[in-house]
Design a protein around this motif. Structure first.
Motif, PDB file in Angstrom:
ATOM      1  N   TYR A 141      51.572  34.473  37.675  1.00 22.62           N
ATOM      2  CA  TYR A 141      50.433  35.384  37.565  1.00 22.62           C
ATOM      3  C   TYR A 141      50.221  36.242  38.803  1.00 22.62           C
ATOM      4  O   TYR A 141      49.840  37.407  38.696  1.00 22.62           O
ATOM      5  N   ALA A 142      50.417  35.689  39.983  1.00 29.46           N
ATOM      6  CA  ALA A 142      50.116  36.401  41.231  1.00 29.46           C
ATOM      7  C   ALA A 142      51.115  37.518  41.482  1.00 29.46           C
ATOM      8  O   ALA A 142      52.288  37.434  41.104  1.00 29.46           O
ATOM      9  N   GLY A 143      50.647  38.585  42.142  1.00 26.56           N
ATOM     10  CA  GLY A 143      51.491  39.734  42.430  1.00 26.56           C
ATOM     11  C   GLY A 143      52.124  39.660  43.807  1.00 26.56           C
ATOM     12  O   GLY A 143      51.686  38.907  44.691  1.00 26.56           O
ATOM     13  N   ASN A 144      53.145  40.494  44.010  1.00 29.21           N
ATOM     14  CA  ASN A 144      53.900  40.509  45.259  1.00 29.21           C
ATOM     15  C   ASN A 144      53.120  41.239  46.357  1.00 29.21           C
ATOM     16  O   ASN A 144      52.872  42.439  46.262  1.00 29.21           O
ATOM     17  N   PRO A 145      52.722  40.540  47.429  1.00 26.05           N
ATOM     18  CA  PRO A 145      51.956  41.180  48.501  1.00 26.05           C
ATOM     19  C   PRO A 145      52.675  42.348  49.157  1.00 26.05           C
ATOM     20  O   PRO A 145      52.038  43.237  49.722  1.00 26.05           O
ATOM     21  N   TYR A 146      54.024  42.369  49.104  1.00 25.74           N
ATOM     22  CA  TYR A 146      54.767  43.460  49.707  1.00 25.74           C
ATOM     23  C   TYR A 146      54.429  44.814  49.092  1.00 25.74           C
ATOM     24  O   TYR A 146      54.639  45.857  49.708  1.00 25.74           O
ATOM     25  N   PHE A 147      53.926  44.817  47.851  1.00 27.61           N
ATOM     26  CA  PHE A 147      53.684  46.086  47.154  1.00 27.61           C
ATOM     27  C   PHE A 147      52.317  46.698  47.472  1.00 27.61           C
ATOM     28  O   PHE A 147      52.001  47.794  47.011  1.00 27.61           O
ATOM     29  N   ILE A 148      51.502  45.986  48.247  1.00 27.20           N
ATOM     30  CA  ILE A 148      50.205  46.529  48.653  1.00 27.20           C
ATOM     31  C   ILE A 148      50.439  47.641  49.672  1.00 27.20           C
ATOM     32  O   ILE A 148      51.156  47.459  50.661  1.00 27.20           O
ATOM     33  N   ASP A 149      49.857  48.808  49.430  1.00 26.76           N
ATOM     34  CA  ASP A 149      50.114  49.973  50.263  1.00 26.76           C
ATOM     35  C   ASP A 149      49.152  50.033  51.450  1.00 26.76           C
ATOM     36  O   ASP A 149      47.926  49.999  51.278  1.00 26.76           O
TER      37      ASP A 149
ATOM     38  N   ASP B 188      33.742  38.596  42.036  1.00 26.41           N
ATOM     39  CA  ASP B 188      33.970  38.966  40.634  1.00 26.41           C
ATOM     40  C   ASP B 188      35.435  38.751  40.257  1.00 26.41           C
ATOM     41  O   ASP B 188      35.742  38.276  39.155  1.00 26.41           O
ATOM     42  N   PHE B 189      36.344  39.113  41.173  1.00 30.00           N
ATOM     43  CA  PHE B 189      37.779  38.933  40.941  1.00 30.00           C
ATOM     44  C   PHE B 189      38.117  37.458  40.760  1.00 30.00           C
ATOM     45  O   PHE B 189      38.892  37.077  39.880  1.00 30.00           O
ATOM     46  N   LYS B 190      37.520  36.610  41.596  1.00 30.91           N
ATOM     47  CA  LYS B 190      37.727  35.158  41.479  1.00 30.91           C
ATOM     48  C   LYS B 190      37.315  34.657  40.101  1.00 30.91           C
ATOM     49  O   LYS B 190      38.033  33.877  39.456  1.00 30.91           O
ATOM     50  N   GLU B 191      36.168  35.089  39.642  1.00 28.51           N
ATOM     51  CA  GLU B 191      35.650  34.628  38.358  1.00 28.51           C
ATOM     52  C   GLU B 191      36.552  35.075  37.213  1.00 28.51           C
ATOM     53  O   GLU B 191      36.848  34.300  36.303  1.00 28.51           O
ATOM     54  N   THR B 192      36.997  36.319  37.265  1.00 33.57           N
ATOM     55  CA  THR B 192      37.842  36.865  36.196  1.00 33.57           C
ATOM     56  C   THR B 192      39.191  36.161  36.127  1.00 33.57           C
ATOM     57  O   THR B 192      39.765  36.015  35.045  1.00 33.57           O
ATOM     58  N   ASN B 193      39.696  35.692  37.283  1.00 31.22           N
ATOM     59  CA  ASN B 193      41.046  35.121  37.347  1.00 31.22           C
ATOM     60  C   ASN B 193      41.044  33.637  37.711  1.00 31.22           C
ATOM     61  O   ASN B 193      42.027  33.124  38.253  1.00 31.22           O
ATOM     62  N   LYS B 194      39.956  32.959  37.386  1.00 31.29           N
ATOM     63  CA  LYS B 194      39.810  31.562  37.814  1.00 31.29           C
ATOM     64  C   LYS B 194      40.856  30.632  37.186  1.00 31.29           C
ATOM     65  O   LYS B 194      41.130  29.562  37.734  1.00 31.29           O
ATOM     66  N   ALA B 195      41.456  31.036  36.070  1.00 32.33           N
ATOM     67  CA  ALA B 195      42.428  30.171  35.402  1.00 32.33           C
ATOM     68  C   ALA B 195      43.664  29.908  36.257  1.00 32.33           C
ATOM     69  O   ALA B 195      44.317  28.876  36.101  1.00 32.33           O
ATOM     70  N   TRP B 196      43.987  30.821  37.180  1.00 29.14           N
ATOM     71  CA  TRP B 196      45.204  30.648  37.983  1.00 29.14           C
ATOM     72  C   TRP B 196      45.015  30.887  39.474  1.00 29.14           C
ATOM     73  O   TRP B 196      45.783  30.383  40.297  1.00 29.14           O
ATOM     74  N   LEU B 197      43.994  31.649  39.851  1.00 29.62           N
ATOM     75  CA  LEU B 197      43.900  32.179  41.208  1.00 29.62           C
ATOM     76  C   LEU B 197      43.730  31.096  42.268  1.00 29.62           C
ATOM     77  O   LEU B 197      44.416  31.115  43.310  1.00 29.62           O
TER      78      LEU B 197
END
Length: 498
Positions: A63-71, A128-137
């Protein structure tokens, strides 16, 4: 049936500053290039947080994204970084090749600065992000925090109590590593924020994104550590069997991938909820989902854990339509591409046909002079996605000059009427675009006429892959005009939809 086309170009290969492609300015420019070229699709590789070997197909989380792609420039615009925080940092000096060692050494330090500058300012949005993605985050963030404390050891090598997620031990780690856990949550917040802005722009141009999810997860992942019941593991949480491919014409010993294999009986008892959630989350990221190694849902090659090759594996039946009926029941019609390459039995073909999902045709595979190939364009049905090659193939020119058998190359020249004046790579693209397949896709390397040096991946090797980057001056008006004209000629522009 509408005809369409697209370009395969991973985010990492974009010519952004600071060592690797990102969700920044160059990504938006590439979307504009796709529009000018008359393309309907941008296909990318998995976006996951890559681990050892830097393969997008071996990630720390499904589920998590690659931190390298953060601009970084976008973070600067937000006031989370100053230019001096990243401007003179060594992320590698070769504009055509990624230096993953330097990225690993320096990129996370810059993200830590952004975290320290933004953790209070963005507290509400992150909550809010934590709540939306609590299943995996949380599982992911805790996993990454512990992993870094353990000097990057796989969870398989952790102390027994935390390896087995003893409740008291786990809570103690959460308290001790609270700040590090919050950092990894912040990183994912920024990843998804930037990706969604890019995707919204791409979609606004009338272009859809084809994303890619591996069928298996890595043993060294938050998914396996936090959900051991989903996999065939022993009481010590070691795999009993692992995934791979049997010996074939390309490999005498087969391919030993080493991924843990799903306990499909358990998954069926849960209504396949983990897989349904995975598809659901993927559809938030992508418009179309390509599932890698799709044939593994019908039957998969199971290898005893500890074997050094894949030779002693065996075929085991998978869930087949039980899984996809459950997905349909929960999610309705889902846009999926079935990666159906490799050894296919009639049962696999029938299974794919029942799903209705398009399979894949690889033009480079068409010219084996030992047999009449299903990959020759005159054998295609319309419900397929035609590729000149994928990330696992050499480029079209690389195949012509380096990896192809001489007889096979001559067969390709005759069949596609290849000549140097047009350019061999353009002849391959023409072969895909002119075919009856409903969608045609080629890697960006083929449009640029690059050779073996631009190959993305050589399967079963480590340390040389996923490195190619496009030069900044590559996206010319001459190139997008030629692609547009070819796309129009073979009825793949939007206005040609029937």
């Amino acid at each position: 049936m509408s005809r369409a086309s697209g370009i395969l170009m991973h985010i990492s290969s974009l010519p952004e500053d600071y060592g690797i492609g990102t969700f920044g300015e160059q990504a938006f420019k590439f979307a504009d290039f796709l529009k000018a070229s008359g393309q309907s699709y941008w296909q990318i590789l998995p976006l996951g947080h890559t681990g050892y070997g830097d393969s997008p197909y071996q990630a720390f989380s499904a589920y998590a994204g690659n931190p390298y792609f953060i601009d970084f420039k976008l973070l600067e615009k937000e006031g989370l970084l100053k230019k001096e925080d990243f401007e003179n940092v060594d992320f590698g000096t070769d504009e055509t090749e990624i230096d993953y060692g330097k990225l690993f050494e320096n990129r996370f330090k810059v993200l830590k600065v952004a975290y320290n500058n933004g953790k209070d300012k963005l507290k509400g949005e992150i909550a809010d992000f934590k709540e939306t993605n609590k299943a995996w985050l949380e599982d992911y963030a805790v996993y990454m925090a512990i992993k870094n404390k353990m000097k990057l050891l796989s969870w398989q090598e952790w102390d027994e109590a935390i390896k087995l997620r003893d409740k008291k031990t786990l809570e103690a780690y959460k308290i001790a590593l609270k700040e590090e856990i919050e950092y990894w949550i912040f990183v994912q917040y920024q990843f998804f924020k930037q990706w969604r802005a890019l995707k919204a722009y791409v979609n606004s141009l009338g272009i859809k994104i084809i994303g890619d999810i591996p069928i298996y997860v890595a043993i060294d992942s938050a998914d396996t550590w936090a959900n051991t019941e989903l996999f065939k593991l022993d009481v010590h949480k070691k795999p009993t069997v692992v995934a791979g491919c049997p010996p074939d014409a390309f490999s005498d010993t087969g391919q030993l991938w080493g991924n843990p294999i799903y306990d499909w009986e358990y998954l069926e008892q849960t209504g396949f909820s983990w897989w349904i959630d995975r598809i659901k989350e993927s559809l938030k990221l992508y418009d179309v989902v390509r599932i890698d190694h799709f044939r593994g849902f019908e039957a998969y090659w199971e290898i005893p854990f500890g074997d050094e090759t894949a030779e002693k594996g065996k075929w085991v039946k998978g869930p087949a339509m039980k899984l996809f009926d459950a997905i349909y029941k929960k999610l309705g019609e889902v846009a999926i591409i079935a990666e159906d390459l490799g050894y296919l039995t009639q049962e696999v073909i029938d299974f794919r046909d029942v799903t209705g999902y398009p399979g894949m045709k690889i033009l480079q595979f068409a010219f084996d002079t030992r047999e009449e190939s299903d990959y020759l364009p005159h054998n295609y049905n319309k419900n397929c996605i035609v590729y000149t090659g994928t990330h696992d193939n050499d480029t079209a020119l690389g195949w012509m000059h380096t990896t192809g058998n001489k007889k096979d190359v001559e067969h390709a020249k005759r069949y596609l009427k290849l000549d140097k004046k047009e350019g061999y790579h353009w002849g391959f693209i023409r072969g895909a675009w002119s075919s009856t397949g409903k969608t045609a896709i080629a890697p960006m390397q083929d449009f640029l006429g690059l050779g073996n040096e631009a190959r993305m991946n050589l399967p079963s090797t480590l340390g040389i892959n996923w490195r190619w980057r496009m030069k900044k001056d590559a996206l010319t008006e001459k190139l997008h005009t030629r692609i547009y004209e070819l796309t129009k000629r073979y009825g793949r522009l939007k206005e040609y939809d029937k």
